[in-house]
Design an enzyme around this catalytic site. Sequence first.
Site, PDB file in Angstrom:
ATOM      1  N   ASN A   1       0.888  -1.283  -0.052  1.00 36.52           N
ATOM      2  CA  ASN A   1      -0.069   0.093   0.014  1.00 36.52           C
ATOM      3  C   ASN A   1       0.793   1.272   0.104  1.00 36.52           C
ATOM      4  OD1 ASN A   1      -2.419  -1.925   0.837  1.00 36.52           O
ATOM      5  ND2 ASN A   1      -1.235  -1.717   2.617  1.00 36.52           N
TER       6      ASN A   1
ATOM      7  N   HIS B   1      11.698  -5.668  -1.044  1.00 42.06           N
ATOM      8  CA  HIS B   1      10.638  -5.949  -2.115  1.00 42.06           C
ATOM      9  C   HIS B   1       9.358  -4.794  -2.079  1.00 42.06           C
ATOM     10  CE1 HIS B   1       8.162  -8.885  -4.334  1.00 42.06           C
ATOM     11  NE2 HIS B   1       7.426  -8.299  -3.566  1.00 42.06           N
ATOM     12  N   GLU B   2       8.931  -4.842  -0.782  1.00 41.37           N
ATOM     13  CA  GLU B   2       7.718  -3.969  -0.783  1.00 41.37           C
ATOM     14  C   GLU B   2       7.863  -2.364  -1.271  1.00 41.37           C
ATOM     15  OE1 GLU B   2       4.726  -5.257  -0.872  1.00 41.37           O
ATOM     16  OE2 GLU B   2       5.594  -7.441  -0.241  1.00 41.37           O
TER      17      GLU B   2
END
Length: 910
Positions: free
Chosen positions: A322, A354-355
């Site tokens: 998000n 990664h996020e």
Amino acid sequence: MWLAAAAPSLARRLLFLGPPPPPLLLLLLSRSSRRRRRLHSLGLAAMPEKRPFERLPADVSPINYSLCLKPDLLDFTFEGKLEAAAQVRQATNQIVMNCADIDIITASYAPEGDEEIHATGFNYQNEDEKVTLSFPSTLQTGTGTLKIDFVGELNDKMKGFYRSKYTTPSGEVRYAAVTQFEATDARRAFPCWDEPAIKATFDISLVVPKDRVALSNMNVIDRKPYPDDENLVEVKFARTPVMSTYLVAFVVGEYDFVETRSKDGVCVRVYTPVGKAEQGKFALEVAAKTLPFYKDYFNVPYPLPKIDLIAIADFAAGAMENWGLVTYRETALLIDPKNSCSSSRQWVALVVGHELAHQWFGNLVTMVFNIFKLAQSWLTAASSSWVYVILLPYITGYLLPVITLNHTVCQVSVGHPSEVDEIFDAISYSKGASVIRMLHDYIGDKDFKKGMNMYLTKFQEKNAATEDLWESLENASGKPIAAVMNTWTKQMGFPLIYVEAEQVEDDRLLKLSQKKFCASGSYVGEDCPQWMVPITISTSEDPNQAKLKILMDKPEMNVVLKNVKPDQWVKLNLGTVGFYRTQYSSAMLESLLPGIRDLSLPPVDRLGLQNDLFSLARAGIISTVEVLKVMEAFVNEPNYTVWSDLSCNLGILSTLLSHTDFYEEIQEFVKDVFSPIGERLGWDPKPGEGHLDALLRGLVLGKLGKAGHKATLEEARRRFKDHVEGKQILSADLRSPVYLTVLKHGDGTTLDIMLKLHKQADMQEEKNRIERVLGATPLPDLIQKVLTFALSEEVRPQDTVSVIGGVAGGSKHGRKAAWKFIKDNWEELYNRYQGGFLISRLIKLSVEGFAVDKMAGEVKAFFESHPAPSAERTIQQCCENILLNAAWLKRDAESIHQYLLQRKASPPTV
């Protein structure tokens, strides 16, 4: 989103997971019906077609959502008010939106400068998760405001706007309100146009208890008392950039946080459970270093003023990207300086990196066909490697799990929202990441970065097509990127490159041919697919440098390597960068084996060579005995990731041979292979060791202990006793192998002690560590006890899958018991996960180890009478794999048995 949310240990890698992981996001819903996977002529009929699913009409679209939500943390409901600035593009008397599990109270539309028109009807299409708002008069083209008042439920399904249970430091059970909208669940929080290409800005407000933390994508701009209740406050957040609905997020709960600023001035916070702020410092450091790295790499700044990372107690995926508010499982974010193991630190570093890569790929630019997921997957793995020196685990974590699976990288038609989660499997994550990695190597880092910057700059806050990325990379590099990549993204599978060599005076002539690699053996179709394959070739003269790079764009090629002596080896696919299998002639393979023994082959090439051979054996192209002989050459191997893959493959073979009466013989082979490295490592860390040494020690001791290695078993029991009695607490890195060993060779008392340790554990990491090994217990009554425990209140809903999967992977009896347990408890399990990807993962872990033809039919028949639409692809893949396992066993069992008996009679000298 990172799907690989199970064990952080790479030897237990998914999938994707993913999740995987791998970060796999929503593919745009297509008008075409779902494409059926080809079943390799294994006699399995495709699942029945569902009716075609249609996307939302394009006559009305959002410009801005002004959304206010008021969650009730006691009754598990929420009230919502939506005022959406909308554009009517074509006159209509209805508005169609996505809506699921929400009751609309009132709705109206006010054209700009005109009177409000109240909707006269709400027609819910529950199967398609839509609602049609009908109006008494035609809405003319132009802009206006759509107002909707609605109510919904804070569900317990870990999707949409849901409740997450936690325990306060004083022991009180409470609930947070959290979100998980990827892939298509924003519609469970508010009526919206819930497709990634339909972007808008968001103004979000939350009405929450004044003693709770309220977070959303953007920074807080106002916090004031709520006029109707003195115990509530209204928190307003700044307007977001233009973004997709699946990236919207909000969290209401009790949290502590640690905070810093990146060198670029971005406020970085990590939110933790109350009292555990210290456990957020490692992720905070990773995030603060990673943001500037990506900014420099892409030459595009992070566009928001802040980034929050928050640990959620009940969370289905590993993490979710998000924009500005990244949500994580506790085990993917929290690190206890004293009690977290090395694999957990590596896992957290990878998932955080990664996020954060998604903040550019996916959030800033959304791909129509989501090839951005592929790019960011590789970039994350690569960048995390450069920063944290862990590129090799990428190979086992991404490339190797997928290279036995099969579908196109990104252009998969989705027939219904229920299918979206399942598309994000190991193929989508890992094939995509691997192909992009190969492309990066083909282009070169300088031009790759240049092309990525062109792409991100041109399409920021917009939607892009796959071809747009290829065009940017092609313009930057001058190479035929689109032509090359179309052969990888628009057809299933990947190639097998066969190579043989001939010495011609001082040169080496290589004869290359390509054909499609099939898990079931040689390709037998009429028109064999062809790929444009970037191939690198190295020699023993300089094992770390490519002597020649070519683009193989035809079925057969001859290549001359100049000045290669007869005693020098030649290897394809330097660095295991290419997404293809390699089959060498017998002479070429024989010449490579000394490079394994003396370590002159680089680690990743040793790994790739063994892994290729294992997959060729699994497919029936070579004998499994040949692979076992090569595995014995790894006697001097020091590298963790090489051992990790070798261990995984031996685990697969052990599972296969558990269907025979010579299972113990393969365990003797395991002990012979792992004993030398076990003796060299010992039980305790040595001065100067790094985290990969700690990972290797845990892997090796666990493998030896599970196989029944006498000295390892005795020492594990001694250390476990001291640990339980409080005399000498086990280091975090030794707990998994010790727990596994004592359970595998223990009794009911051992299991009871483990369950007590689980109950006493304060860290979720420790609870998960125990949950993953409980299935090793050998006795039928104890196995049943573990399965019952899996559905108890002691296990978080998302972790039930790991417990049942551990039972299925623990033994032949465990596999049968787990499958029966799933059938007996199907209604509860399916209801718990509501068709999300965890149901697919549960099915996969539970049945993929079978190797009897009739089990494929039994699995298929069960799911025909107990439909699981979101898991259809997984069920088909599992049935295929069961039949492939059965064929493998029939083909090679006897020769493996004879080889193992021969070894026993005349042990090899190394």
